[in-house]
Scaffold this active site. Structure first.
Site, short mmCIF file in Angstrom:
data_model
loop_
_atom_site.label_atom_id
_atom_site.label_comp_id
_atom_site.label_asym_id
_atom_site.label_seq_id
_atom_site.Cartn_x
_atom_site.Cartn_y
_atom_site.Cartn_z
NE ARG A 126 33.93 12.57 50.27
CZ ARG A 126 34.87 13.76 50.65
NH1 ARG A 126 34.04 14.91 50.64
NH2 ARG A 126 36.01 13.63 50.97
N GLY A 132 36.30 22.35 57.91
CA GLY A 132 37.77 22.47 58.65
C GLY A 132 38.54 21.08 58.08
N GLY A 133 38.39 20.61 57.12
CA GLY A 133 39.07 19.68 56.70
C GLY A 133 39.38 18.30 57.80
CB SER A 156 34.29 12.79 53.76
OG SER A 156 33.96 14.16 54.33
CB SER A 157 37.41 14.89 57.95
OG SER A 157 38.68 14.19 57.73
CG ASP A 170 39.13 15.35 50.62
OD1 ASP A 170 39.98 16.02 51.20
OD2 ASP A 170 38.02 15.54 51.27
CB THR A 190 32.89 20.45 51.27
OG1 THR A 190 34.02 21.13 51.15
CG2 THR A 190 33.20 18.94 50.86
CB THR A 214 33.86 21.98 54.44
OG1 THR A 214 34.63 21.63 53.62
CG2 THR A 214 32.50 21.21 55.04
O1 DON Z 1 35.53 15.80 53.24
C1 DON Z 1 36.48 16.63 53.75
O2 DON Z 1 36.82 16.13 54.86
C2 DON Z 1 37.03 17.76 53.20
N1 DON Z 1 36.81 17.74 51.60
C3 DON Z 1 36.54 18.84 53.86
C4 DON Z 1 37.00 20.22 53.35
C5 DON Z 1 37.00 21.33 54.31
O3 DON Z 1 36.43 21.18 55.36
C6 DON Z 1 37.58 22.24 53.99
N2 DON Z 1 37.48 23.53 54.88
N3 DON Z 1 37.22 24.32 55.68
#
Ligand code: DON
Length: 558
Positions: free
Chosen positions: A98, A461-462, A440-441, A411, A387, A369
Site C-alpha cells: 500500500r 470499486g472503492g 483500503s477496501s 483514501d 490501484t 482499481t
Molecule cells: O484502496 C481502496 O480501497 C481504493 N483506493 C480503491 C479504489 C477503487 O477501487 C476505485 N475503483 N474502482
C-alpha cells in the site's frame, strides 16, 4: 471532494429505472494454470509466463507489470495494492504494498478543501514495484528480468488498443484540464484524434523505466535517476514526496486475516486494508442464519446481508486504520461479537444507519482499481488487487519516467471529525500521519477447503469492493452457484452511510426490491465491481477462470 456517490440516488418512492442486467461472465476451463484479468494482452503475458515454467507468483508479477502498460487506468507502477498468495503446502500470506503518506503530510491536508484529488499532494509514496519485488523474491521461480521484460516489450513495441481501452483514454483525454501536459503528450493520439479499436499505443518512456527496473531491480525505482525525476516533479508542482520518502518505502509480508465459513477457510488482506476484517465480520454475522434454506433472492436473505454490511461498515469507520499506527479491536474476528450483531438486527425492519453508531457525531454537509486471479498447474494461487485510486490516478505522468501517479492520499479520512450522512468519514483511526498507510477496501480473497484453494476472487470499486467480494463468496460457498453464475449475479452494497442499499438486480428482481422497501430499505441501482475469479473443483481438479464482463476481461488457461 469524493465523487464516488455523486451517481444519482433515486428516491425509493419512485419506480427505479433499471440498468441493464449484468452481462454473463465468460469462462475457460483447464486442468493446468489459469490467468484472469481485465486486460486481454496482460492475460496473455501471464499465460506465457506459466507456459515458460513460471509459477503463479511469476505470472502475477508479470501481469501486474504488463497492466501498468496495457490498463493505464488502474494497472500501475505508481500506485499500490495487496497480493494474497497461497503457496503449495505453506500458509497463505499477504504481500502488502500500500502507498504511504509522505513524511511531511499533515492530518488536515484536505480539510479546507484547497487540495483536491488531482493535486500532486494527493499522491502517496508508491508501493507497487517494491511489493512485486518482494513477492517475486519470496516465491518466484523465474529470473526477475523474465517477469518484467514482457511489459517492457509491450510498452516499447506498442500494443493494440481495444474498444474499452480506447473509450477510457478518450474520456480522460477529453477533459484536458484534469491531466498534466506529460499525460497528454504520452497518452494522446497524434493529431489530437480519438483513439479507436485497432490503434497501436506505444509508451517509450514507460518502457525505458520498466527496462531499468528489469535490469537493476526494484531499488532503481526508489533511488537514483528515477527517484530524482519524481522528486523534481513534486518540487515543481507543490507535491510532498521526496527522495527520502522513496528510499524509506518498504513492502510488507503480512499474516492474512482468516475466518471460516461453513467449513471453508476464507483469507483476506489485513490492515491497512479493511477488506479482510470486514469480510470476516460479515461472514461471522451471516453464519448465524440459514441463508441457503431461505434462498438467494429471498427478501429475508437480502435484508440480512444488507444489515450485516451496515453494521460492519460502521465498525470499519469506528475502528480500522493502519494497524502499525492504531490499535484495532479483536471484535472483527470474534464470533460472540458477531452473534451480538445478529441479535441486534431486526428481522423485519431496516435499522436506520444513525442508530447503528449513534456515538459518531454527524456533521451537516456540504474511480479505478483492478483485480486479477491466477492459479498455476501445481495449485499455487495468487489473488491481487492494486490501484492508482481514481481512474488514471491523479492523472499526472512523471516527466521522463512515463508512469502515472496515484492519488491514494484521498483514501485517508479527509476532514478530521467530519463524518456525514453522505458517506464522508472523519473518525480517528484513518487520519493522515507521516509514514502511515491509508485505509483500503481492496479485498483480494483466497478460499481454501481442506488446505487447497477452491476460489480466488476480488474486485475494484472503492468501498463497494468488500461487498462485491462478499456476494461472490456467498454465492459460491453458501448458495452453491457455479463461479460463472456467482460472478454474473447482481450485487448488493450498503456502506452504513449513505443509508442506501445499492442493488444491481432491480430490473431482474422487482418483487424482492418492493419487499425490501416495505421493510424500510432505501434501494438504488448501480453497476458494481469487476470480479475476475478462478474456481477450482476439489473433486475433478478442473480450474475455471471466470472473466467478469461488466467492464472488459479475459480468462486464459494452459
Ligand atoms: O484502496 C481502496 O480501497 C481504493 N483506493 C480503491 C479504489 C477503487 O477501487 C476505485 N475503483 N474502482
Amino acid at each position: 471532494m469524493r465523487t464516488f456517490f455523486a451517481i444519482a440516488f433515486i428516491s425509493c418512492a419512485l419506480a427505479l429505472p433499471s440498468v441493464a442486467q449484468p452481462p454473463k461472465a465468460e469462462q475457460v476451463e483447464s486442468k493446468g494454470g489459469v490467468v484472469v484479468c481485465v486486460s486481454p494482452p496482460a492475460a496473455e503475458v501471464g499465460l506465457a509466463i506459466l507456459k515458460k515454467g513460471g509459477n503463479a507468483v511469476d505470472a502475477a508479477v508479470a501481469v501486474a507489470f504488463a497492466m501498468a502498460v496495457t490498463w493505464p487506468e488502474a494497472g500501475n507502477i505508481g500506485g499500490g495494492g495487496f497480493m494474497m498468495v497461497a503457496p503449495l503446502g505453506k500458509d497463505v500470506r499477504c504481500i502488502e504494498y500500500r502507498e504511504t503518506a509522505p513524511a511531511s503530510a499533515k492530518a488536515d491536508l484536505f480539510a479546507d478543501g484547497t487540495v483536491g484529488a488531482l493535486d500532486h499532494k494527493a499522491a502517496g509514496v508508491p508501493g507497487t514495484v517494491r511489493g512485486l519485488a518482494l513477492a517475486h523474491a519470496k516465491y518466484g521461480k523465474l529470473p526477475w528480468a523474465d517477469v518484467v521484460l514482457p511489459a517492457v516489450k509491450l510498452a516499447e513495441d506498442g500494443f493494440v488498443v481495444n474498444a474499452v481501452l480506447a473509450g477510457g483514454l478518450n474520456k480522460v483525454l477529453a477533459d484536458a484540464k484534469t491531466t498534466n501536459a506529460e499525460f497528454r503528450k504520452l497518452y494522446g493520439k497524434a493529431g489530437n484524434e480519438e483513439w479507436a479499436s485497432g490503434d497501436k499505443l506505444v509508451l517509450k518512456d514507460l518502457g525505458k523505466t520498466l527496462r531499468i527496473i528489469a535490469n537493476k531491480g526494484a531499488d532503481a525505482f526508489y533511488t537514483g535517476e528515477l527517484a530524482e525525476l519524481l522528486e523534481k516533479e513534486m518540487k515543481a508542482r507543490g507535491g510532498l514526496i521526496t527522495k527520502a520518502d522513496l528510499a524509506a518505502y518498504k513492502a510488507n509480508d503480512r499474516a492474512p486475516i482468516r475466518t471460516t465459513y461453513r467449513g471453508f477457510d476464507v483469507y483476506g488482506p489485513p490492515p491497512p486494508s479493511s477488506g479482510g476484517l470486514c469480510i470476516a465480520q460479515m461472514l461471522n454475522v451471516l453464519e448465524n442464519y440459514d441463508l441457503k434454506k431461505l434462498g438467494r433472492w429471498n427478501v429475508e436473505t437480502n435484508h440480512l446481508i444488507i444489515e450485516a454490511m451496515k453494521w460492519t461498515y460502521a465498525d470499519r469507520a469506528r475502528y480500522i486504520g493502519d494497524a502499525d499506527f492504531v490499535k484495532i479491536p479483536d471484535s472483527f474476528l470474534d464470533r460472540a461479537y458477531a452473534k451480538k450483531i445478529s441479535e441486534k438486527i431486526d428481522a423485519k425492519h431496516a435499522t436506520p444507519s444513525e442508530k447503528v453508531a449513534p456515538e459518531i457525531v454527524l456533521d451537516k454537509e456540504s474511480d479505478s482499481t483492478t483485480h486479477f486471479s491466477i492459479i498455476d498447474k501445481d495449485g499455487m494461487a495468487v489473488s491481487n488487487t492494486y490501484t492508482l485510486e481514481n481512474s488514471y490516478g491523479n492523472r499526472v505522468v512523471v516527466p521522463g519516467a512515463g508512469y502515472i501517479l496515484n492519488n491514494e492520499m484521498t483514501d485517508f479520512n479527509p476532514k478530521p471529525g467530519f463524518t456525514t450522512t453522505k458517506g464522508q468519514i472523519g473518525t480517528k483511526p484513518n487520519r493522515i500521519e507521516p509514514g502511515k498507510r491509508m485505509l483500503s477496501s481492496m479485498t483480494p480473497v483466497i478460499v481454501l477447503k481442506d488446505g487447497k484453494p477452491v476460489l480466488v476472487t476480488g474486485s475494484p470499486g472503492g468501498r463497494t469492493i468488500i461487498n462485491t467480494v462478499l456476494c461472490i463468496v456467498l454465492n459460491v460457498i453458501e448458495f452453491d452457484m457455479s463461479v460463472q453464475d456467482a460472478v454474473t449475479a447482481p450485487r448488493t452494497h450498503h456502506q452504513w452511510f449513505p443509508d442506501v442499499a445499492m442493488f444491481e438486480g432491480v430490473g431482474q428482481h422487482p418483487k424482492l426490491v418492493a419487499e425490501l422497501k416495505q421493510m424500510g430499505h432505501t434501494i438504488s441501482e448501480r453497476r458494481q465491481g469487476d470480479g475476475h475469479s478462478v474456481g477450482i473443483d476439489a473433486m475433478t481438479g478442473v480450474r475455471t477462470g471466470v472473466a467478469d464482463k461488466r467492464l472488459d476481461g479475459k480468462a486464459v488457461g494452459e
